[in-house]
Design a protein around this motif. Structure first.
Motif, PDB file in Angstrom:
ATOM      1  N   ILE A  26       0.853  -1.189  -0.026  1.00 58.88           N
ATOM      2  CA  ILE A  26      -0.139  -0.025   0.043  1.00 58.88           C
ATOM      3  C   ILE A  26       0.833   1.268  -0.040  1.00 58.88           C
ATOM      4  O   ILE A  26       1.633   1.441   0.851  1.00 58.88           O
ATOM      5  N   LEU A  27       0.703   1.864  -1.046  1.00 58.61           N
ATOM      6  CA  LEU A  27       1.550   3.267  -1.149  1.00 58.61           C
ATOM      7  C   LEU A  27       0.609   4.304  -0.955  1.00 58.61           C
ATOM      8  O   LEU A  27      -0.462   4.368  -1.505  1.00 58.61           O
ATOM      9  N   ASP A  28       0.894   5.206   0.139  1.00 51.98           N
ATOM     10  CA  ASP A  28       0.034   6.311   0.403  1.00 51.98           C
ATOM     11  C   ASP A  28       0.592   7.613   0.265  1.00 51.98           C
ATOM     12  O   ASP A  28       1.668   8.112   0.779  1.00 51.98           O
ATOM     13  N   TRP A  29       0.319   8.535  -0.825  1.00 53.00           N
ATOM     14  CA  TRP A  29       0.860   9.925  -1.048  1.00 53.00           C
ATOM     15  C   TRP A  29      -0.062  11.057  -0.747  1.00 53.00           C
ATOM     16  O   TRP A  29       0.082  12.252  -1.027  1.00 53.00           O
ATOM     17  N   PHE A  69      10.226  -6.113  -1.937  1.00 56.69           N
ATOM     18  CA  PHE A  69       9.318  -6.560  -1.040  1.00 56.69           C
ATOM     19  C   PHE A  69       8.443  -7.629  -2.137  1.00 56.69           C
ATOM     20  O   PHE A  69       7.996  -8.585  -1.546  1.00 56.69           O
ATOM     21  N   ARG A  70       8.453  -7.398  -3.497  1.00 55.03           N
ATOM     22  CA  ARG A  70       7.679  -8.023  -4.286  1.00 55.03           C
ATOM     23  C   ARG A  70       6.244  -8.531  -4.063  1.00 55.03           C
ATOM     24  O   ARG A  70       6.140  -9.609  -3.469  1.00 55.03           O
ATOM     25  N   PRO A  71       5.565  -7.475  -4.097  1.00 55.39           N
ATOM     26  CA  PRO A  71       4.169  -7.640  -3.792  1.00 55.39           C
ATOM     27  C   PRO A  71       3.488  -8.523  -4.896  1.00 55.39           C
ATOM     28  O   PRO A  71       3.634  -8.454  -5.889  1.00 55.39           O
ATOM     29  N   ASP A  72       2.244  -8.863  -4.456  1.00 55.53           N
ATOM     30  CA  ASP A  72       1.148  -9.553  -5.603  1.00 55.53           C
ATOM     31  C   ASP A  72       0.123  -8.641  -6.145  1.00 55.53           C
ATOM     32  O   ASP A  72      -0.465  -8.860  -7.018  1.00 55.53           O
ATOM     33  N   LEU A  73       0.250  -7.548  -5.353  1.00 57.38           N
ATOM     34  CA  LEU A  73      -0.806  -6.631  -5.507  1.00 57.38           C
ATOM     35  C   LEU A  73      -0.365  -5.221  -4.933  1.00 57.38           C
ATOM     36  O   LEU A  73       0.138  -5.125  -3.873  1.00 57.38           O
ATOM     37  N   ILE A  74      -0.851  -3.984  -5.614  1.00 58.70           N
ATOM     38  CA  ILE A  74      -0.390  -2.736  -5.290  1.00 58.70           C
ATOM     39  C   ILE A  74      -1.652  -1.826  -5.161  1.00 58.70           C
ATOM     40  O   ILE A  74      -2.589  -1.846  -6.111  1.00 58.70           O
ATOM     41  N   LEU A  75      -1.894  -1.479  -3.926  1.00 57.73           N
ATOM     42  CA  LEU A  75      -2.923  -0.328  -3.675  1.00 57.73           C
ATOM     43  C   LEU A  75      -2.262   0.810  -3.374  1.00 57.73           C
ATOM     44  O   LEU A  75      -1.296   1.207  -2.744  1.00 57.73           O
ATOM     45  N   PHE A 106      -6.172   2.174  -7.439  1.00 59.46           N
ATOM     46  CA  PHE A 106      -5.945   3.556  -6.890  1.00 59.46           C
ATOM     47  C   PHE A 106      -7.162   3.873  -6.129  1.00 59.46           C
ATOM     48  O   PHE A 106      -8.277   3.843  -6.835  1.00 59.46           O
ATOM     49  N   ALA A 107      -7.147   4.589  -5.105  1.00 58.99           N
ATOM     50  CA  ALA A 107      -8.528   5.223  -4.247  1.00 58.99           C
ATOM     51  C   ALA A 107      -8.295   6.485  -3.808  1.00 58.99           C
ATOM     52  O   ALA A 107      -7.102   6.684  -3.346  1.00 58.99           O
ATOM     53  N   HIS A 108      -9.142   7.557  -4.130  1.00 63.23           N
ATOM     54  CA  HIS A 108      -8.904   8.712  -3.564  1.00 63.23           C
ATOM     55  C   HIS A 108      -9.173   8.757  -2.062  1.00 63.23           C
ATOM     56  O   HIS A 108      -9.853   7.875  -1.371  1.00 63.23           O
ATOM     57  N   GLU A 109      -8.203   9.800  -1.574  1.00 57.41           N
ATOM     58  CA  GLU A 109      -8.326  10.030  -0.220  1.00 57.41           C
ATOM     59  C   GLU A 109      -8.606  11.413   0.042  1.00 57.41           C
ATOM     60  O   GLU A 109      -9.749  11.695  -0.077  1.00 57.41           O
ATOM     61  N   GLY A 110      -7.687  12.044   0.590  1.00 54.20           N
ATOM     62  CA  GLY A 110      -7.914  13.726   0.761  1.00 54.20           C
ATOM     63  C   GLY A 110      -7.773  14.384  -0.497  1.00 54.20           C
ATOM     64  O   GLY A 110      -7.290  13.947  -1.283  1.00 54.20           O
ATOM     65  N   GLY A 111      -7.992  15.637  -0.302  1.00 53.11           N
ATOM     66  CA  GLY A 111      -7.929  16.617  -1.499  1.00 53.11           C
ATOM     67  C   GLY A 111      -8.805  17.593  -1.302  1.00 53.11           C
ATOM     68  O   GLY A 111     -10.127  17.365  -1.239  1.00 53.11           O
TER      69      GLY A 111
END
Ligand SMILES: [Zn+2]
Length: 390
Positions: A174-177, A254-260, A304-309
């Motif tokens: 999970i990458l969170d920008w 890390f080699r993920p199977d899925l990226i969120l 990709f999921a929207h968070e703040g903004g």
């Protein structure tokens, strides 16, 4: 890239969630005149409108999510938390946690936001499509297993990660920008070696003293949390350097199977909640990099999921910048770009780079990968931990 099958999740009820009368992020009260709170969601409808008007939405299959079930929510949250959200919303107004105000529609909107992320994540894992974008409200990354927090009722992507694991994705990144630190995601997975949480945020912003470089996971999850607290004023140079020097090598190790991706847009140069300088080009570049990385590591599976903004005028262009990159299209026209792109802070500054260099040298996922040595404990850095929170 053009062969990627793309899904777009949104729901009208998510746009009906409204934290109630306030000013900025503060509810009406002593000394606070009624204006509007940032997180009113007609702004998101405008964002979707721009993506539609540009023709980019035609590249996606538009899907309407089902609300998340109790079973889904309980993958992350305790029953009492769900009951508090439902009760506050049923009452029509109130705080379901800590600065997590609701209206009558909020509980349903929150279940739909989770439902969208769960369907998107399980959809890519099961091969129904490759990439997905979830234009959801309320956001999720501050919500902890036992409390709603800072506009977030349920932790959309944390639940999605757990749901994806049930469908066979063992390792999830999970990458969170979002400009704020995703304390809820971090707390959920802090001792979990199979979920890598990487947060790029403004140092010391919110929550106070959360998201420090020395927070790297614990127990079996040691090394699976990676915080990049950039100084206020960071722009495209810093963010792209973080992607290149921190996010990509960490993902490869890390080699993920899925990226969120918790793809908040409040690190933009026009956002009232943060003090960063990102533009639609920055978000387009970061999104493109993550899609390429997914192609390399996860068979292309990325959500990709929207968070703040919170910039009413700039957010639609930022959502469009993200959407065009997911669709493999060039960066869109940005009528606001001229106001940001030439600011001096756009280029990587030495005081910003110190955080990156520190992590390269000390974070277990990066130091072990570059030096060939075993992961080691992360000392408290003199430069990068001096934020201490507000
Ligand atoms: Zn945020």
């Amino acid at each position: 890239m053009s062969a990627s099958r793309l899904a777009w999740y949104s729901h009208e009820i998510c746009f009906w969630h409204d934290p109630g009368p306030g000013s900025g992020y503060v509810p009406v009260g002593p000394g606070v005149e009624p204006l509007r709170q940032f997180a009113v969601d007609p702004d998101l409808r405008r964002a979707e409108g721009l993506v539609k008007a540009s023709g980019v939405l035609d590249r996606f299959t538009c899907l309407t999510p089902a609300p998340a079930s109790d079973e889904d929510l309980l993958l992350v949250h305790v029953p009492e938390h769900v009951e508090r959200v439902e009760a506050a919303s049923a009452a029509g107004a109130g705080d379901a946690g800590v600065y997590a105000y609701v209206n009558y529609h909020s509980a349903q909107a929150a279940r739909l936001a989770v439902g969208a992320c769960v369907e998107a994540a399980t959809g890519v894992v099961e091969g129904r499509f490759d990439r997905a974008y979830c234009l959801v409200r309320p956001p999720g990354h501050h919500a902890e297993p036992d409390r709603a927090m800072a506009l977030c009722l349920y932790n959309n992507l944390a639940v999605a990660a757990r749901a994806a694991q049930r469908r066979g994705a063992r390792r999830v990144m999970i990458l969170d920008w979002d400009v704020h630190h995703g304390n809820g995601i971090q707390r959920t997975f802090y001792e979990d070696p199979d979920v890598l949480y990487v947060s790029v945020h403004q140092e010391g912003l919110f929550p106070a003293a959360s998201g420090l470089v020395l927070e790297t996971g614990a127990g079996a999850g040691a090394g699976s949390t990676l915080n990049v607290p950039l100084p206020a004023g960071s722009g495209e140079g810093a963010y792209l350097a973080v992607m290149d020097r921190i996010v990509e090598p960490a993902a490869r190790t890390f080699r993920p199977d899925l990226i969120l991706v918790a793809a908040g847009l409040d690190a933009s140069g026009h956002d009232p909640m943060g003090r960063m300088l990102c533009t639609s080009r920055t978000f387009h570049s970061m999104t493109s990099m993550m899609c390429r990385l997914a192609g390399e590591l996860t068979g292309g599976r990325i959500v990709f999921a929207h968070e703040g903004g919170y910039s009413a005028w700039y957010q639609p262009t930022l959502v469009l910048g993200t959407a065009t990159a997911i669709a493999g299209l060039p960066a869109p026209q940005d009528p606001f770009l001229h106001s940001l792109e030439h600011l001096p802070g756009q280029r990587l500054q030495r005081h910003q780079e110190r955080v990156i260099t520190h992590l390269e040298e000390h974070h277990p996922l990066l130091a072990g990968a570059t030096s060939g040595t075993a992961p080691r404990a992360v000392p408290v850095p003199a430069a990068a931990s001096s934020n201490g929170g507000p």
